[in-house]
Write a protein that holds these residues in place. Sequence first.
Motif, PDB file in Angstrom:
ATOM      1  N   ARG A   2      88.409  11.551  71.505  1.00 40.19           N
ATOM      2  CA  ARG A   2      87.339  10.671  71.988  1.00 40.19           C
ATOM      3  C   ARG A   2      87.049   9.634  70.903  1.00 40.19           C
ATOM      4  NH1 ARG A   2      83.341  11.309  75.834  1.00 40.19           N
ATOM      5  NH2 ARG A   2      84.005  13.478  76.118  1.00 40.19           N
ATOM      6  N   LEU A   3      87.268   8.336  71.230  1.00 37.69           N
ATOM      7  CA  LEU A   3      87.088   7.257  70.262  1.00 37.69           C
ATOM      8  C   LEU A   3      85.802   6.499  70.553  1.00 37.69           C
ATOM      9  CD1 LEU A   3      90.706   5.783  69.989  1.00 37.69           C
ATOM     10  CD2 LEU A   3      89.650   7.627  68.658  1.00 37.69           C
ATOM     11  N   GLU A   4      85.041   6.217  69.495  1.00 34.56           N
ATOM     12  CA  GLU A   4      83.802   5.441  69.604  1.00 34.56           C
ATOM     13  C   GLU A   4      83.863   4.304  68.583  1.00 34.56           C
ATOM     14  OE1 GLU A   4      80.439   7.966  69.147  1.00 34.56           O
ATOM     15  OE2 GLU A   4      81.222   9.525  70.500  1.00 34.56           O
ATOM     16  N   ARG A   5      83.898   3.063  69.060  1.00 33.18           N
ATOM     17  CA  ARG A   5      83.952   1.886  68.186  1.00 33.18           C
ATOM     18  C   ARG A   5      82.533   1.424  67.869  1.00 33.18           C
ATOM     19  NH1 ARG A   5      88.590   2.135  70.982  1.00 33.18           N
ATOM     20  NH2 ARG A   5      90.485   1.398  69.934  1.00 33.18           N
ATOM     21  N   GLN A   6      82.242   1.278  66.586  1.00 31.18           N
ATOM     22  CA  GLN A   6      80.901   0.891  66.162  1.00 31.18           C
ATOM     23  C   GLN A   6      80.599  -0.557  66.556  1.00 31.18           C
ATOM     24  OE1 GLN A   6      79.105   3.447  64.862  1.00 31.18           O
ATOM     25  NE2 GLN A   6      80.968   4.616  65.255  1.00 31.18           N
ATOM     26  N   TRP A   7      81.586  -1.449  66.367  1.00 25.15           N
ATOM     27  CA  TRP A   7      81.505  -2.835  66.826  1.00 25.15           C
ATOM     28  C   TRP A   7      82.942  -3.360  66.824  1.00 25.15           C
ATOM     29  CZ3 TRP A   7      79.266  -1.446  62.043  1.00 25.15           C
ATOM     30  CH2 TRP A   7      79.976  -1.861  60.901  1.00 25.15           C
ATOM     31  N   PRO A   8      83.210  -4.453  67.541  1.00 28.82           N
ATOM     32  CA  PRO A   8      84.582  -4.972  67.618  1.00 28.82           C
ATOM     33  C   PRO A   8      85.156  -5.255  66.237  1.00 28.82           C
ATOM     34  CG  PRO A   8      83.206  -6.024  69.277  1.00 28.82           C
ATOM     35  CD  PRO A   8      82.285  -5.205  68.421  1.00 28.82           C
ATOM     36  N   GLY A   9      86.300  -4.621  65.950  1.00 35.26           N
ATOM     37  CA  GLY A   9      86.939  -4.807  64.661  1.00 35.26           C
ATOM     38  C   GLY A   9      86.373  -3.955  63.552  1.00 35.26           C
ATOM     39  N   GLY A  10      85.339  -3.158  63.858  1.00 36.90           N
ATOM     40  CA  GLY A  10      84.689  -2.335  62.839  1.00 36.90           C
ATOM     41  C   GLY A  10      85.210  -0.912  62.815  1.00 36.90           C
ATOM     42  N   PRO A  11      84.462  -0.005  62.188  1.00 41.28           N
ATOM     43  CA  PRO A  11      84.891   1.390  62.078  1.00 41.28           C
ATOM     44  C   PRO A  11      85.045   2.059  63.447  1.00 41.28           C
ATOM     45  CG  PRO A  11      83.086   0.919  60.575  1.00 41.28           C
ATOM     46  CD  PRO A  11      83.190  -0.257  61.487  1.00 41.28           C
TER      47      PRO A  11
END
Length: 405
Positions: free
Chosen positions: A210-219
């Motif tokens: 399960r992937l969760e992106r903090q913001w586009p291009g971020g962690p």
Amino acid sequence: MSLAGAAVLALTIAGFTRLPAQVDGDRGIAPLANSSDIQVDGIHVDETAATGADARLKGWKDAEVQAWKKAGGPDMPAESIDAMVSSIVIEKEQVGPHRYIATLGVIFDKAKASQFVGGAGAMPRSAPMLVIPVLIQGGVQQVFEMRGPWQKAWAEFQASASPVDYVRPSGAGGESLILTAGQPSRRSRLWWRTVLGQFHASDVLIPEARLERQWPGGPIKGTFTARYGPDNTFLGTFSLQASSEQALDAMMATAVERTDALYRDALAQGLLKPDATLSAGNTALEAAFAQLRAKLLPGGSAPAVSDASDVPIPPPTIMTEDVSGVPAETINVQFVTPDAAAVDAALSAVRGVSGVDGAATVSLAIGGTSVMRVTVKGGSERLASALRGQGWQVSGSGSTIRISR
């Protein structure tokens, strides 16, 4: 032909050329062939020299020494280590005029290196386990619907060093229609038997990411869970974090190694034994029916009842035909399968006919017509008669019949 007619024909042809088949496109990545050699991945080197070629050669030699230490090898001269190397795998590299930066993998010849690392004996392995890598990101679950980093990481995993015998589909052809993200939620043993039989596997493993992106291009935060079996049994979970999209593949590779460690531990604890209900055929079911029949026969114990409404309805008398000595024939049975329940119903009906020695699907088409191959004593006429007695509509004769409700 009129101009209008020509235009309509041209639009029709163009329209058909733009209609891709349901299984077209890049669905997945074929897994690497398992090698019996000893492979060590993820070796980082940063070397400088008079030329880029010299820096590259220097980096490769350094990677060999690092990989040997990482594999647990004893202290040896670099020349002796180099003699055991069969190949260098370039994962990522940058070559400059005087500098070489790379991430490499080193493969040692097992015949030469196994006396020092890896053990010389054969490794006991598990039964074949089908892998369904489920990726969850952006609220969407996927396996082979499109190429993803989780399936890619499992395809690139060198599984020969693991005692778990992974069966890794590529998602080609109809595999993407059968192995979907919804498959692990199914509980039907008949359905699972059909799926596992197509991949020659004994049980199933469901590694979930399960992937969760903090913001586009971020962690990117990844939560990874190891599950197994038709009941989707939980084994363990852990979390990792990638600093950016460029670091995602490295995080996924690390996650596969840690998930493999969870499956190794489960195998050592005896948890990865194949589910008996997936391979026992009808033996367990027939034993349960035998016990039930023994209770219902005259002279058997019957449950006490409090009033007339609780009186059980006596079971119908089942007339069985003596088929001993009758030669067995193999026939194809076509049956409509709008969903998995239809597959279970058809298989159960056919396998329940006296004289049927075996029935297995050879073509599975959910939403279409599936085909099973049946070995039955007495041929298609006897099987058709028995199925009509169960309420099925039967058409055709000879080596092929079609059944429906």
